[in-house]
Design a protein around this motif. Structure first.
Motif, PDB file in Angstrom:
ATOM      1  N   ARG A   1      -6.783   4.040   3.253  1.00 51.86           N
ATOM      2  CA  ARG A   1      -7.714   5.002   2.671  1.00 51.86           C
ATOM      3  C   ARG A   1      -9.114   4.382   2.601  1.00 51.86           C
ATOM      4  NH1 ARG A   1      -5.074   2.877  -1.987  1.00 51.86           N
ATOM      5  NH2 ARG A   1      -6.530   2.343  -3.684  1.00 51.86           N
ATOM      6  N   PRO A   2     -10.144   5.206   2.393  1.00 55.26           N
ATOM      7  CA  PRO A   2     -11.500   4.668   2.260  1.00 55.26           C
ATOM      8  C   PRO A   2     -11.586   3.708   1.073  1.00 55.26           C
ATOM      9  CG  PRO A   2     -11.597   7.022   2.680  1.00 55.26           C
ATOM     10  CD  PRO A   2     -10.153   6.688   2.440  1.00 55.26           C
ATOM     11  N   ILE A   3     -12.361   2.652   1.247  1.00 56.49           N
ATOM     12  CA  ILE A   3     -12.536   1.652   0.182  1.00 56.49           C
ATOM     13  C   ILE A   3     -13.384   2.229  -0.936  1.00 56.49           C
ATOM     14  CG2 ILE A   3     -13.577  -0.589  -0.360  1.00 56.49           C
ATOM     15  CD1 ILE A   3     -12.976  -1.399   2.566  1.00 56.49           C
ATOM     16  N   ASP A   4     -12.880   2.124  -2.173  1.00 57.46           N
ATOM     17  CA  ASP A   4     -13.661   2.577  -3.320  1.00 57.46           C
ATOM     18  C   ASP A   4     -13.745   1.514  -4.411  1.00 57.46           C
ATOM     19  OD1 ASP A   4     -11.111   2.573  -4.370  1.00 57.46           O
ATOM     20  OD2 ASP A   4     -10.987   4.745  -4.636  1.00 57.46           O
ATOM     21  N   SER A   5     -13.264   0.312  -4.139  1.00 58.91           N
ATOM     22  CA  SER A   5     -13.257  -0.744  -5.149  1.00 58.91           C
ATOM     23  C   SER A   5     -14.538  -1.584  -5.127  1.00 58.91           C
ATOM     24  CB  SER A   5     -12.044  -1.655  -4.957  1.00 58.91           C
ATOM     25  OG  SER A   5     -12.031  -2.206  -3.653  1.00 58.91           O
TER      26      SER A   5
ATOM     27  N   PRO B   1       0.801  -1.223   0.000  1.00 58.88           N
ATOM     28  CA  PRO B   1       0.000   0.000   0.000  1.00 58.88           C
ATOM     29  C   PRO B   1       0.838   1.279   0.000  1.00 58.88           C
ATOM     30  CG  PRO B   1      -0.891  -1.599   1.554  1.00 58.88           C
ATOM     31  CD  PRO B   1       0.443  -2.119   1.116  1.00 58.88           C
ATOM     32  N   LEU B   2       2.149   1.177   0.276  1.00 53.72           N
ATOM     33  CA  LEU B   2       3.031   2.343   0.253  1.00 53.72           C
ATOM     34  C   LEU B   2       3.725   2.524  -1.087  1.00 53.72           C
ATOM     35  CD1 LEU B   2       4.820   2.275   3.737  1.00 53.72           C
ATOM     36  CD2 LEU B   2       3.024   3.821   2.969  1.00 53.72           C
TER      37      LEU B   2
ATOM     38  N   SER C   1     -12.867   0.015  13.645  1.00 56.20           N
ATOM     39  CA  SER C   1     -14.117   0.481  13.033  1.00 56.20           C
ATOM     40  C   SER C   1     -14.463   1.929  13.364  1.00 56.20           C
ATOM     41  CB  SER C   1     -15.281  -0.420  13.478  1.00 56.20           C
ATOM     42  OG  SER C   1     -15.404  -0.418  14.891  1.00 56.20           O
ATOM     43  N   SER C   2     -13.562   2.652  14.034  1.00 53.85           N
ATOM     44  CA  SER C   2     -13.873   4.025  14.455  1.00 53.85           C
ATOM     45  C   SER C   2     -13.170   5.087  13.620  1.00 53.85           C
ATOM     46  CB  SER C   2     -13.486   4.209  15.931  1.00 53.85           C
ATOM     47  OG  SER C   2     -14.176   3.304  16.751  1.00 53.85           O
ATOM     48  N   PHE C   3     -12.582   4.692  12.489  1.00 53.00           N
ATOM     49  CA  PHE C   3     -11.758   5.626  11.717  1.00 53.00           C
ATOM     50  C   PHE C   3     -12.144   5.596  10.237  1.00 53.00           C
ATOM     51  CE2 PHE C   3      -9.454   4.016  15.357  1.00 53.00           C
ATOM     52  CZ  PHE C   3      -8.882   5.146  15.924  1.00 53.00           C
ATOM     53  N   ASN C   4     -13.437   5.593   9.946  1.00 53.38           N
ATOM     54  CA  ASN C   4     -13.893   5.338   8.588  1.00 53.38           C
ATOM     55  C   ASN C   4     -13.809   6.522   7.632  1.00 53.38           C
ATOM     56  OD1 ASN C   4     -14.649   2.549   8.499  1.00 53.38           O
ATOM     57  ND2 ASN C   4     -16.346   3.021   9.869  1.00 53.38           N
ATOM     58  N   ASP C   5     -13.685   7.749   8.124  1.00 51.15           N
ATOM     59  CA  ASP C   5     -13.638   8.864   7.189  1.00 51.15           C
ATOM     60  C   ASP C   5     -12.209   9.114   6.723  1.00 51.15           C
ATOM     61  OD1 ASP C   5     -12.493  11.387   8.826  1.00 51.15           O
ATOM     62  OD2 ASP C   5     -13.728  10.138  10.151  1.00 51.15           O
ATOM     63  N   ALA C   6     -12.071   9.783   5.592  1.00 48.85           N
ATOM     64  CA  ALA C   6     -10.774   9.981   4.953  1.00 48.85           C
ATOM     65  C   ALA C   6      -9.788  10.724   5.850  1.00 48.85           C
ATOM     66  CB  ALA C   6     -10.957  10.731   3.635  1.00 48.85           C
ATOM     67  N   ALA C   7     -10.277  11.633   6.653  1.00 42.38           N
ATOM     68  CA  ALA C   7      -9.385  12.429   7.500  1.00 42.38           C
ATOM     69  C   ALA C   7      -8.804  11.621   8.657  1.00 42.38           C
ATOM     70  CB  ALA C   7     -10.140  13.644   8.043  1.00 42.38           C
ATOM     71  N   MET C   8      -9.506  10.571   9.070  1.00 49.45           N
ATOM     72  CA  MET C   8      -9.096   9.807  10.247  1.00 49.45           C
ATOM     73  C   MET C   8      -8.496   8.448   9.922  1.00 49.45           C
ATOM     74  SD  MET C   8      -9.828  11.544  13.019  1.00 49.45           S
ATOM     75  CE  MET C   8     -10.035  10.323  14.330  1.00 49.45           C
ATOM     76  N   CYS C   9      -8.673   7.958   8.679  1.00 48.91           N
ATOM     77  CA  CYS C   9      -8.334   6.567   8.395  1.00 48.91           C
ATOM     78  C   CYS C   9      -6.863   6.253   8.634  1.00 48.91           C
ATOM     79  CB  CYS C   9      -8.742   6.198   6.969  1.00 48.91           C
ATOM     80  SG  CYS C   9      -7.871   7.105   5.671  1.00 48.91           S
ATOM     81  N   GLY C  10      -5.982   7.224   8.465  1.00 53.36           N
ATOM     82  CA  GLY C  10      -4.559   6.979   8.686  1.00 53.36           C
ATOM     83  C   GLY C  10      -4.197   6.706  10.124  1.00 53.36           C
TER      84      GLY C  10
ATOM     85  N   HIS D   1      -5.111  -0.501   0.534  1.00 54.19           N
ATOM     86  CA  HIS D   1      -5.065  -1.037  -0.826  1.00 54.19           C
ATOM     87  C   HIS D   1      -3.695  -0.796  -1.458  1.00 54.19           C
ATOM     88  CE1 HIS D   1      -9.212  -2.208  -1.809  1.00 54.19           C
ATOM     89  NE2 HIS D   1      -9.610  -1.216  -1.051  1.00 54.19           N
ATOM     90  N   VAL D   2      -3.325  -1.660  -2.381  1.00 53.42           N
ATOM     91  CA  VAL D   2      -2.203  -1.375  -3.271  1.00 53.42           C
ATOM     92  C   VAL D   2      -2.636  -0.214  -4.166  1.00 53.42           C
ATOM     93  CG1 VAL D   2      -0.858  -2.242  -5.228  1.00 53.42           C
ATOM     94  CG2 VAL D   2      -1.238  -3.688  -3.217  1.00 53.42           C
ATOM     95  N   LYS D   3      -1.849   0.849  -4.169  1.00 56.99           N
ATOM     96  CA  LYS D   3      -2.266   2.076  -4.859  1.00 56.99           C
ATOM     97  C   LYS D   3      -2.150   1.980  -6.369  1.00 56.99           C
ATOM     98  CE  LYS D   3      -0.986   5.106  -0.992  1.00 56.99           C
ATOM     99  NZ  LYS D   3      -0.117   6.213  -0.554  1.00 56.99           N
TER     100      LYS D   3
END
Length: 431
Positions: free
Chosen positions: A35-39, A15-16, A212-221, A52-54
């Motif tokens: 990052r948030p899942i978009d697949s 993923p890096l 499960s508490s870090f689902n938004d893009a700003a917090m996922c890291g 994810h693998v970027k």
């Protein structure tokens, strides 16, 4: 005694990033791949992030690949290609193909392939006719190793470990023994996984394994936080790591660059629970001690442990206690540590890349090789405060420059399976 085994090539898909220099630099710079899942559609799931693998590497040149070949096979091929290029060992393998082999660990294979085939069968009375003849080769865990062997013409040992999250480490350890005892001169060894899908997310969520508490893009890291008091579960990752393991004299004869020497491999079983580690960490202790025993190193020799620590409340604490027991559990061990002149450094790189399941042990073994090669201990991302006082130092905030001589890489899996790899810094002319 067996032959000496060294690491001469490293290939990574993570993923890096998908090349060693980028990934290693990103670790030091405290970057993450979460990052948030978009697949796939996941709005109805309680966990909506993953590592994810970027970037999907180009697989068009691989002769055994088909359009719908699963990612766990693609990742393994890409990592193997880069490892071979890094080691510059292709001519060597082609010269004696029966002396070159492959071992790739895989944890979960390709669940989407199974679901798709099931839907086709259930769609009509004769729906089975729509199932592709490639179905079985796409879901067998050993087909990652099979594709790598075909691609490079490897006619030596062809092996696949499927031991959950210890699979990559077991594949490397088994390959180490194959080279050590003469079954092969070169092995491409590691792990691959591509299990980020709705079924896997749901399954791991049901056993309360995921953050499960870090689902938004700003917090996922911030979600993957090994050893930290706020850890609540791991972040699913994907990717592959392949090492080129080579007999020392062969590597020296062709002037190969040597990252480190692999000297010990320890295995054990908890025999306790299907998902939880034994409370005292007995299996983890046994694996570490066995690896050091085979490597002929003492507790005072080890300067770094790349911990399995996945960011789960129970697992991290038990592994931390096991490490403390192995290296500080008696007056003699404490004295050996004091005589070494430095603390034991511990970190978990899962804070940056998430938990790559069957590929985790391979990617983390590569990081441990690099720590020995560069004298840089990678940091634990998101570690701020521990809920347990440990005698060792958890590296966080920045990479640590350390005169490392010996390091361990730990990997543990469901079913109570444990593996530990012991590695040494290699210097030309050392006995």
């Amino acid at each position: 005694m067996g032959r000496r085994v060294v690491v001469t090539g490293i290939g990574l898909v993570t993923p890096l990033g998908n090349d060693l220099s980028t990934v290693w630099r990103s670790l030091a710079e405290l970057r993450h791949g979460v990052r948030p899942i978009d697949s796939f559609e996941c709005s109805h799931l309680p966990v909506r992030i993953a590592a994810h693998v970027k970037e999907r590497a180009d697989c068009s040149a691989f002769k055994s690949i088909q359009r719908d070949t699963p990612d766990f096979i693609r990742f393994a091929l890409c990592a193997a290609r880069d490892a071979v290029a890094d080691a510059q060992c292709l001519d060597e393998m082609r010269r004696e193909p029966t002396r070159a082999g492959v071992a790739v660990g895989v944890g979960m294979s390709s669940i989407p392939e199974i679901l798709d085939a099931s839907r086709l069968i259930e769609s009509a009375p004769r729906g089975y006719r729509k199932v592709t003849p490639y179905f079985v080769p796409r879901v067998l865990p050993n087909l990652a190793a099979g594709h790598v062997a075909i691609e490079f013409g490897l006619q030596g040992p062809n092996h696949a470990a499927s031991t959950a999250c210890a699979a990559g480490a077991h594949a490397i350890g088994d390959s180490f023994r194959m080279v050590k005892y003469g079954d092969a001169d070169i092995m491409l060894a590691g792990g691959s996984e591509a299990a980020i899908n709705a079924v896997s997310i749901a399954g791991f969520t049901k056993i309360r394994a995921l953050a499960s508490s870090f689902n938004d893009a700003a917090m996922c890291g911030l979600a993957s936080r090994p050893f930290d008091v706020k850890r609540e579960g791991f972040v699913m990752g994907e990717g592959a790591g392949i090492l080129v393991l080579e007999e020392l004299d062969s590597a020296k004869a062709r002037g190969a660059r040597i990252y480190c020497e692999l000297v010990g491999y320890g295995m054990s079983g908890d025999a306790y629970h299907i998902t939880a580690p034994s409370p005292q960490g007995v299996g983890a202790r046994q694996a570490m001690l066995a690896a050091m025993r085979e490597g002929g190193v003492s507790c005072g020799d080890v300067g770094y442990v790349n911990a399995h620590a996945t960011s789960t409340p129970l697992g991290d604490e038990i592994e931390g206690s096991a490490i403390a027991h192995v290296f500080y559990g008696s007056d003699e061990k404490k004295q050996a540590r004091e005589q070494s002149g430095s603390p034991l450094y511990v970190s978990s790189t899962k804070g940056a890349v998430g938990h790559l399941l069957g590929a985790a042990g391979a990617v983390e073994a590569a990081f441990t090789c690099m720590a020995l090669h560069t004298k840089q201990v990678p940091p634990t991302l998101n570690f701020e405060e521990s809920d347990v006082v440990y005698p060792f130092e958890i590296v966080a905030g920045a990479a640590r420059t350390v005169a490392l001589r010996v390091a361990l890489s730990n990997s543990f899996g469901f079913g109570g399976t444990n593996a530990s790899l012991c590695m040494k810094h290699y210097e030309s002319g050392t006995a």
